[in-house]
Design an enzyme around this catalytic site. Sequence first.
Site: not given
Length: 563
Positions: A236, A373, A482
């Site tokens: 991330s 995600e 995610h």
Amino acid sequence: MVSKTFFLAAALNVVGTLAQAPTAVLNGNEVISGVLEGKVDTFKGIPFADPPVGDLRFKHPQPFTGSYQGLKANDFSSACMQLDPGNAISLLDKVVGLGKIIPDNLRGPLYDMAQGSVSMNEDCLYLNVFRPAGTKPDAKLPVMVWIYGGAFVFGSSASYPGNGYVKESVEMGQPVVFVSINYRTGPYGFLGGDAITAEGNTNAGLHDQRKGLEWVSDNIANFGGDPDKVMIFGESAGAMSVAHQLVAYGGDNTYNGKQLFHSAILQSGGPLPYFDSTSVGPESAYSRFAQYAGCDASAGDNETLACLRSKSSDVLHSAQNSYDLKDLFGLLPQFLGFGPRPDGNIIPDAAYELYRSGRYAKVPYITGNQEDEGTILAPVAINATTTPHVKKWLKYICSEASDASLDRVLSLYPGSWSEGAPFRTGILNALTPQFKRIAAIFTDLLFQSPRRVMLNATKDVNRWTYLATQLHNLVPFLGTFHGSDLLFQYYVDLGPSSAYRRYFISFANHHDPNVGTNLKQWDMYTDSGKEMLQIHMIGNSMRTDDFRIEGISNFESDVTLFG
């Protein structure tokens, strides 16, 4: 006759020796000790810079000037000051019933990971070292340096224990040293605007990471690591950090004449075309932050920064959590307000342009994403239930985009449930009429398009790419969401855990993810073949990176959508 007492004393002496705390010697004669955790030597909470407090608040990190002698590196340090990641988990609990839809064996680890950064302190620039038990200083093991994510507003190295990677590496016969680094987030690490730019202290969080890498270069050999075989990786915002470290100083990743790192992995993140440090977004974030801290942003650059540096940590923490945009759980707008910005210094130009013009460190890398995600981010727009609502919401977060640009996005991402995220689930998992559409837009805007920008721009280095689908049809509404890869890397040993760890350990050792893994052969990405590994819950396969070409290409070319 030898007494029983003698044998007992001898046995206790052996046990004591076996359990003796591991040590390392820094600066020639300063001895630190750690903790033996099973078959892993751990050294936690090692300072790599002076505390960024007082007059050093918001400034670039300064080298550590203290002594390491006698340091008991037994516990993780506090996290840097930040938003509470539990707020995001609470919102997901409320909106999608997270506690009910996540499988039992993943629910606890997810909450544990979120709670890793509860204890906070501005004195936070510490790192952690994990190595195979008994590693000698001359071992020259490859080094894996982890940079955590958290939207550049939260995160902590304490959330990511390196024990699993070290144990797996030993089992593979490819032992590694694992390092995790703290860095400042939010306004402490990525304050923007005219004042901090004029002072020359933009992107302090990136400088924290770089200072940590310099410490690794100077000191990791004392722990048995090889400073000439360092891999950086992150997820991330951590992956976005890796992307920016690759283009830092126009691709110059050297320190004292040697490379700071030699390979990289980017999980769920890449370069984003952030506008520069004096653009509207960071300037307004700076003004809001000053306002809520009780400082006058219009008083003059020096006066305002002096005021902010005079405030207590509690006052600034309250200010960071008091923004009028906090109704979006403090993530997306602040993520767009705080993050790596072109500043003419460490980031000399927009990241996309740096990659496209060849100004990046020429090292092999892996980049990939989770399939869905955007599902974990879509609840920020849970009230957008019609196409006009979605357009209004897009205009809110993409303030620089024209109506024509927004209409183009909406045409490429229609409201059909069968085309949204979680992908490949037909009409199922539509939490609201526009949920899957918004989740698909998030997925491709923030994750898939930066990945393809990087792949298309870096033809002169070896690169591999993947798509993870391990939770497909297993988690309602969220799919392979995610951050789900982190659960398998750091908290549970099942399904794709061995895939993530073994491919990555092999890459750290050989700059090739396929050596000694006993896993599916992962073919290198080429422009003609667009080879992509697909990671399933059980097993892996090869596929072609050819999904949603038109929509993702539109995000690649229209940078106004990121403003």
